[in-house]
Design an enzyme around this catalytic site. Structure first.
Site, PDB file in Angstrom:
ATOM      1  CE  LYS A 209      -4.044   1.891   2.797  1.00 31.17           C
ATOM      2  NZ  LYS A 209      -4.793   1.378   3.693  1.00 31.17           N
TER       3      LYS A 209
ATOM      4  CB  SER B 166      -8.070   3.660   3.339  1.00 30.80           C
ATOM      5  OG  SER B 166      -7.048   3.263   3.785  1.00 30.80           O
TER       6      SER B 166
ATOM      7  CB  SER C 184      -8.010   1.196   5.724  1.00 28.60           C
ATOM      8  OG  SER C 184      -8.845   2.283   6.249  1.00 28.60           O
TER       9      SER C 184
END
Length: 502
Positions: A80, A155, A179
């Site tokens: 990420k 997210s 998330s």
């Protein structure tokens, strides 16, 4: 699609150990898959082709020389874009960090490199991890591989979509209020939020320091356990890092029954607002747990009613403080005012005005207000008191049950734009995941089937702090029972993505 991209991380690790395939072949297969489908999915912000292949070649050479390598050596992974990587662009999906190349690795990245895992690239996300749909990325949304017109969660939608689209066998996500788990739920993948402090936060671009936690994203519970053991453990560079050794997770994921395990259904995490197909899938999964020998009880956590409100005061307050460092002075974007004097204040205002997106600005304003003189006790202080009540509710619930379960998200993936103009409706996606972050306990989401709309549903398992192995035991048994019913892994039921011409 290459057969190698369909393999789980555990299967790839076995093929690599037996030298039936090379890491270069495995890595190249995933890079080819990324080239073929990521134009449609947009799971990646940055691709790391040359370095990934070089890392894979190094693993192959070491294996050929007879070196004893870590279990996942040679298995590629996506990371990420909120996790800093030395020599690779890291933006947190924000214009304010566009083009920024960190001078150091996050501890997680250092451990991945030490384990010999080639890093394929950096995945898309909501800007600074603020969102539940990956619609708030400054570089465009990621799309759900099950339906390209729907969100992949947030997210960390990029990490979940990369795994669901067979672009990567594993990924790193971060979970501040769900998330990792919520994107896993809506993409049919597995996502784990470890106990707070169980995985180092050093090198994560902080949003809310008391809530943020990095963890694995995968296609199976066993794969998550394997990755968790790689990235977990004490880190002296992180003052909140636990000293507990990491182990027993893979063994737990391979458990075959749940005899003697008490499973608690949280009455506050279901019912009104939950899609009927989500509820039906959850209830079926609970019956399978019973069939595996688990005792099922109902527990009540009355303070959960206030968890969402408390979270959306604590998180923005911490975010407003953490994001103050992005000021146009030291690194990242710098914008000078169009007119008037060029001072520190005007440069900061112009830079933050252009560099931050609407959702980030919304949360900074909310957090700054909550921390301001005259409002601190009424808002932030009260929210911290609610946090204590939630922790007490969890303690009472875990006195009655070994693990707690609920649907991961109240609905399946919604369409783009559906909730963009209604922040409160967007925030409600995290209603079942937020309590775990407020209490610092571990949680795991695995797919429990398809809803009546044909989209994946997530099943959440929660355990007491430092008892992450319980997640993998329950999740591993349930996954095997569900896969036996389906006949194939759930992701094999997803529609095939159109392959672009290269």
């Amino acid at each position: 699609m290459s057969d190698l991209t369909r393999r789980t991380a555990a299967e790839l690790a076995e093929l690599l150990r037996s030298r039936e395939v090379s890491s270069v072949e495995v890595t190249q297969a995933h890079l080819d898959r990324m080239a073929a489908v990521d134009g449609a999915v947009h799971a990646f912000l940055h691709t790391n082709t040359d370095e990934a292949l070089a890392a894979a070649a190094d693993v192959d050479a070491r294996r050929a020389a007879g070196e004893d390598l870590p279990e996942l050596a040679g298995v590629p992974i996506a990371v990420k874009d909120v996790v800093v990587t030395k020599g690779q662009v890291t933006t947190a999906a924000s214009k304010i960090l566009e083009g920024w190349v960190p001078p150091y690795d996050a501890t997680i990245v250092r451990k991945l490199r030490q384990a010999g895992m080639p890093i394929l690239g950096k995945t898309n996300m909501d800007e600074f991890a603020m969102g539940s749909s990956t619609e708030h990325s400054a570089y465009g949304p990621t799309r759900n591989p099950w339906d390209l017109e729907r969100i992949p969660g947030g997210s960390g939608g990029g990490s979940a979509a990369a795994v669901a689209a067979f672009e990567a066998p594993l990924a790193i996500g971060t979970d501040t209020g769900g998330s990792i788990r919520q994107p896993a739920a809506v993409t049919g993948t597995v996502g784990t939020k470890p106990t707070y402090g169980g995985v180092s936060r050093y090198g994560l671009i902080a949003m809310a320091s008391s809530l943020d936690q990095a963890g694995p994203v995968s296609r199976t519970v066993l794969d998550s356990a394997l990755l968790h053991e790689v990235i977990g453990g004490h880190d002296p560079l992180d003052s909140t890092s636990l000293t507990d050794p990491v182990g027993g997770l893979v063994e737990a994921a391979r458990s075959t029954d749940l005899a003697g395990v008490r499973v608690g259904i949280v009455s506050e995490l279901g019912g009104e607002g939950y899609q009927p197909g989500v509820r039906a899938s959850f209830e079926h999964a609970v019956e399978l747990l019973r069939s595996a020998g688990a005792e099922v009880v109902e527990v009540s956590c009355p303070s959960f009613e206030y968890a969402l409100a408390a979270y959306y005061l604590i998180m923005p307050a911490e975010a407003s403080s953490n994001l103050a460092r992005f000021d146009g002075m030291r690194f990242g974007l710098r914008v000078e005012p169009a007119d008037g004097p060029v001072t520190a204040e005007t440069v900061m205002a112009a830079t933050r005005g252009q560099g931050f997106g609407d959702e980030v600005k919304r949360r900074i304003i909310l957090g700054t207000h909550a921390l301001s003189a005259g409002y601190y006790d009424a808002y932030y202080g009260s929210a911290q008191k609610v946090r204590t009540l939630i922790q007490r509710d969890f303690a009472a619930a875990f006195a009655q049950a070994d693990v707690l379960v609920s649907p991961t998200a109240p609905t399946t993936a919604f369409r783009f734009g559906e909730k963009l103009d209604d922040p409160m409706a967007m925030y409600l996606n995290d209603v079942a995941t937020i309590p775990a972050n407020l209490a610092g306990i571990p949680g795991l989401s695995l797919p429990s089937g398809l809803s009546d709309d044909g989209l994946p549903v997530g099943f959440q398992v929660l355990a007491p702090a430092r008892e992450d192995a319980r997640l993998y035991r329950v999740g591993g048994v349930l996954e095997r029972l569900l896969t036996k019913e389906w006949g194939v892994p759930l992701l094999d039921k997803a529609p095939e993505l159109e392959v672009s011409a290269r």
